[in-house]
Design an enzyme around this catalytic site. Structure first.
Site, PDB file in Angstrom:
ATOM      1  N   LYS A  53      64.408  36.650  47.964  1.00  0.00           N
ATOM      2  CA  LYS A  53      65.280  36.273  49.081  1.00  0.00           C
ATOM      3  C   LYS A  53      64.505  35.504  50.145  1.00  0.00           C
ATOM      4  O   LYS A  53      64.960  34.487  50.659  1.00  0.00           O
ATOM      5  CB  LYS A  53      65.919  37.539  49.685  1.00  0.00           C
ATOM      6  CG  LYS A  53      66.948  38.165  48.759  1.00  0.00           C
ATOM      7  CD  LYS A  53      67.515  39.493  49.251  1.00  0.00           C
ATOM      8  CE  LYS A  53      68.476  40.039  48.187  1.00  0.00           C
ATOM      9  NZ  LYS A  53      69.223  41.240  48.602  1.00  0.00           N
ATOM     10  N   GLN A  97      67.916  46.069  52.565  1.00  0.00           N
ATOM     11  CA  GLN A  97      67.875  46.170  51.105  1.00  0.00           C
ATOM     12  C   GLN A  97      68.125  47.611  50.662  1.00  0.00           C
ATOM     13  O   GLN A  97      67.519  48.547  51.177  1.00  0.00           O
ATOM     14  CB  GLN A  97      66.508  45.671  50.591  1.00  0.00           C
ATOM     15  CG  GLN A  97      66.417  45.518  49.086  1.00  0.00           C
ATOM     16  CD  GLN A  97      67.251  44.368  48.525  1.00  0.00           C
ATOM     17  OE1 GLN A  97      67.616  43.424  49.232  1.00  0.00           O
ATOM     18  NE2 GLN A  97      67.560  44.434  47.248  1.00  0.00           N
ATOM     19  N   ASP A 120      75.739  40.607  53.743  1.00  0.00           N
ATOM     20  CA  ASP A 120      75.942  41.328  52.479  1.00  0.00           C
ATOM     21  C   ASP A 120      77.433  41.595  52.229  1.00  0.00           C
ATOM     22  O   ASP A 120      77.830  41.893  51.099  1.00  0.00           O
ATOM     23  CB  ASP A 120      75.262  42.709  52.563  1.00  0.00           C
ATOM     24  CG  ASP A 120      73.933  42.778  51.828  1.00  0.00           C
ATOM     25  OD1 ASP A 120      73.742  42.013  50.868  1.00  0.00           O
ATOM     26  OD2 ASP A 120      73.115  43.633  52.223  1.00  0.00           O
TER      27      ASP A 120
HETATM   28  N1  L34 Z   1      71.565  45.272  50.752  1.00  0.00           N
HETATM   29  N2  L34 Z   1      70.833  45.659  48.592  1.00  0.00           N
HETATM   30  C1  L34 Z   1      71.468  44.870  49.469  1.00  0.00           C
HETATM   31  N3  L34 Z   1      72.011  43.672  49.120  1.00  0.00           N
HETATM   32  C2  L34 Z   1      71.927  43.239  47.843  1.00  0.00           C
HETATM   33  O1  L34 Z   1      72.512  42.090  47.487  1.00  0.00           O
HETATM   34  C3  L34 Z   1      71.242  44.013  46.896  1.00  0.00           C
HETATM   35  N4  L34 Z   1      71.044  43.612  45.593  1.00  0.00           N
HETATM   36  C4  L34 Z   1      71.094  44.611  44.518  1.00  0.00           C
HETATM   37  C5  L34 Z   1      70.138  45.749  44.925  1.00  0.00           C
HETATM   38  N5  L34 Z   1      70.188  46.063  46.355  1.00  0.00           N
HETATM   39  C6  L34 Z   1      70.731  45.255  47.294  1.00  0.00           C
HETATM   40  C7  L34 Z   1      70.203  42.617  45.226  1.00  0.00           C
HETATM   41  O2  L34 Z   1      69.717  41.834  46.024  1.00  0.00           O
HETATM   42  C8  L34 Z   1      70.606  43.828  43.332  1.00  0.00           C
HETATM   43  N6  L34 Z   1      70.003  42.618  43.890  1.00  0.00           N
HETATM   44  C9  L34 Z   1      69.297  41.648  43.146  1.00  0.00           C
HETATM   45  C10 L34 Z   1      68.810  40.478  43.715  1.00  0.00           C
HETATM   46  C11 L34 Z   1      68.105  39.553  42.974  1.00  0.00           C
HETATM   47  C12 L34 Z   1      67.881  39.758  41.652  1.00  0.00           C
HETATM   48  C13 L34 Z   1      68.355  40.914  41.043  1.00  0.00           C
HETATM   49  C14 L34 Z   1      69.052  41.848  41.792  1.00  0.00           C
HETATM   50  C15 L34 Z   1      67.080  38.746  40.892  1.00  0.00           C
HETATM   51  O3  L34 Z   1      66.578  37.834  41.451  1.00  0.00           O
HETATM   52  N7  L34 Z   1      66.936  38.931  39.575  1.00  0.00           N
HETATM   53  C16 L34 Z   1      66.140  38.056  38.739  1.00  0.00           C
HETATM   54  C17 L34 Z   1      64.910  38.789  38.227  1.00  0.00           C
HETATM   55  C18 L34 Z   1      64.071  39.316  39.349  1.00  0.00           C
HETATM   56  C19 L34 Z   1      62.852  40.076  38.873  1.00  0.00           C
HETATM   57  O4  L34 Z   1      62.098  39.499  38.071  1.00  0.00           O
HETATM   58  O5  L34 Z   1      62.663  41.219  39.314  1.00  0.00           O
HETATM   59  C20 L34 Z   1      66.994  37.596  37.568  1.00  0.00           C
HETATM   60  O6  L34 Z   1      66.736  36.529  37.048  1.00  0.00           O
HETATM   61  O7  L34 Z   1      67.919  38.341  37.197  1.00  0.00           O
END
Ligand code: L34
Length: 293
Positions: A53, A97, A120
């Protein structure tokens, strides 16, 4: 024929590039969009998402006022920080988060964020707006999925959309969005109490899986040609990787891609869209301070 893989990373990059253009326009009018991402503790998955982010914020030319707090932070301390950010007119978005350590109430924290800065879309005011169809901040993951569907040209009107999972951050808002006239889908929500899950998933033209459990959906549960959206990000121990784990979704990808018409991969599907929609919401929040001028 194998399913078309929906490239979430590429679509997210396009959204982020559009946001970056709008940021430079806004800056010329004297407004620098600014987001504060608050991370409490060092849950490894949260650390990874928050760094994604912050990187996106920076790349879009926005101001990053993020705060990293120790696991021992009290609820009072966190509420005090949110209060200060609520009252700081140079901050347009506040995100805490999740999950939070067990001694902090997620409800108390979510309710404390000003609805006008709740990028959010988790505050009850924004949830209420989503339910009643008023304009408000939309939760990033479900909103990102609507963008994936639109940009891939997947029709929702009159289609059967089945959502697996009833969380407040994905399942419930996802179902509510698909119910809107704009998408006009027939929506079913399945959850851990659903009997014969496959009977429901097999009727889905669009199957959105947010159960938080690997292999919740396997090839035999998918209607041939359906669009399968995998929201899961599970960390599976894998000693052959230097990180010690690999990521997998809630869908058996290898099997599913032989049956589905479209499918999102993990990683590189829904996750990057969550981040793109967060910076989009921050831009919108900053724009609103101009009051339509
Ligand atoms: N307050 N909490 C709040 N807002 C959110 O919108 C979230 N979320 C979820 C968990 N808690 C939160 C996220 O940000 C899940 N989440 C999230 C954000 C980004 C990714 C996955 C979940 C992401 O970038 N995933 C990548 C892989 C990242 C890695 O390698 O760890 C992908 O390509 O799926």
């Amino acid at each position: 024929m194998e399913a078309t893989i929906i490239d979430g990373k590429e679509i997210a990059a396009r959204v982020k590039a559009d946001v970056a253009d709008s940021v430079s326009t806004l800056k010329k009018r004297g407004v620098v969009p600014c987001l504060a991402v608050i991370l409490v503790g060092n849950n490894p998955a949260s650390v990874s998402y928050v760094s994604g982010k912050r990187k996106a914020l920076c790349e879009a030319g926005m101001e990053d006022r993020s705060i990293e707090l120790p696991e021992s932070t009290t609820e009072q301390e966190l509420l005090g920080i949110i209060e200060k950010l609520n009252n700081d007119s140079s901050v347009h978005g506040i995100l805490v988060q999740l999950p939070l350590p067990p001694h902090i109430s997620e409800k108390a924290v979510t309710d404390a964020i000003s609805p006008a800065k709740d990028v959010d879309g988790f505050h009850p005011v924004n949830v209420g707006k989503l339910v009643s169809g008023e304009k408000g901040f939309l939760p990033c993951t479900p909103n990102g999925i609507t963008v994936l569907l639109k940009k891939t040209g997947i029709e929702t009107d009159g289609k059967n959309v089945v959502v697996v999972g009833r969380s407040n951050i994905v399942g419930k808002p996802m179902a509510l969005l698909m119910l809107r006239k704009e998408f006009n889908a027939t929506v079913t929500i399945c959850h851990t109490g659903t009997k014969n899950l496959a009977d429901f998933t097999r009727r889905a033209d669009i199957l959105i899986v947010a159960s938080g459990r690997p292999n919740t959906v396997t090839a035999d549960m998918i209607k041939p040609g359906a669009a399968v959206i995998d929201v899961g990000v599970n960390r599976i121990p894998d000693s052959s990787r230097k990180s010690g784990f690999r990521l997998c979704g809630d869908v058996d990808f290898e099997g599913a891609k032989k049956v589905a018409g479209f499918i999102t991969p993990v990683p590189g599907g829904v996750g990057p869209m969550t981040i793109a929609m967060l910076i989009f919401n921050t831009l919108e929040s900053a724009r609103q301070t101009l009051g339509g001028k």
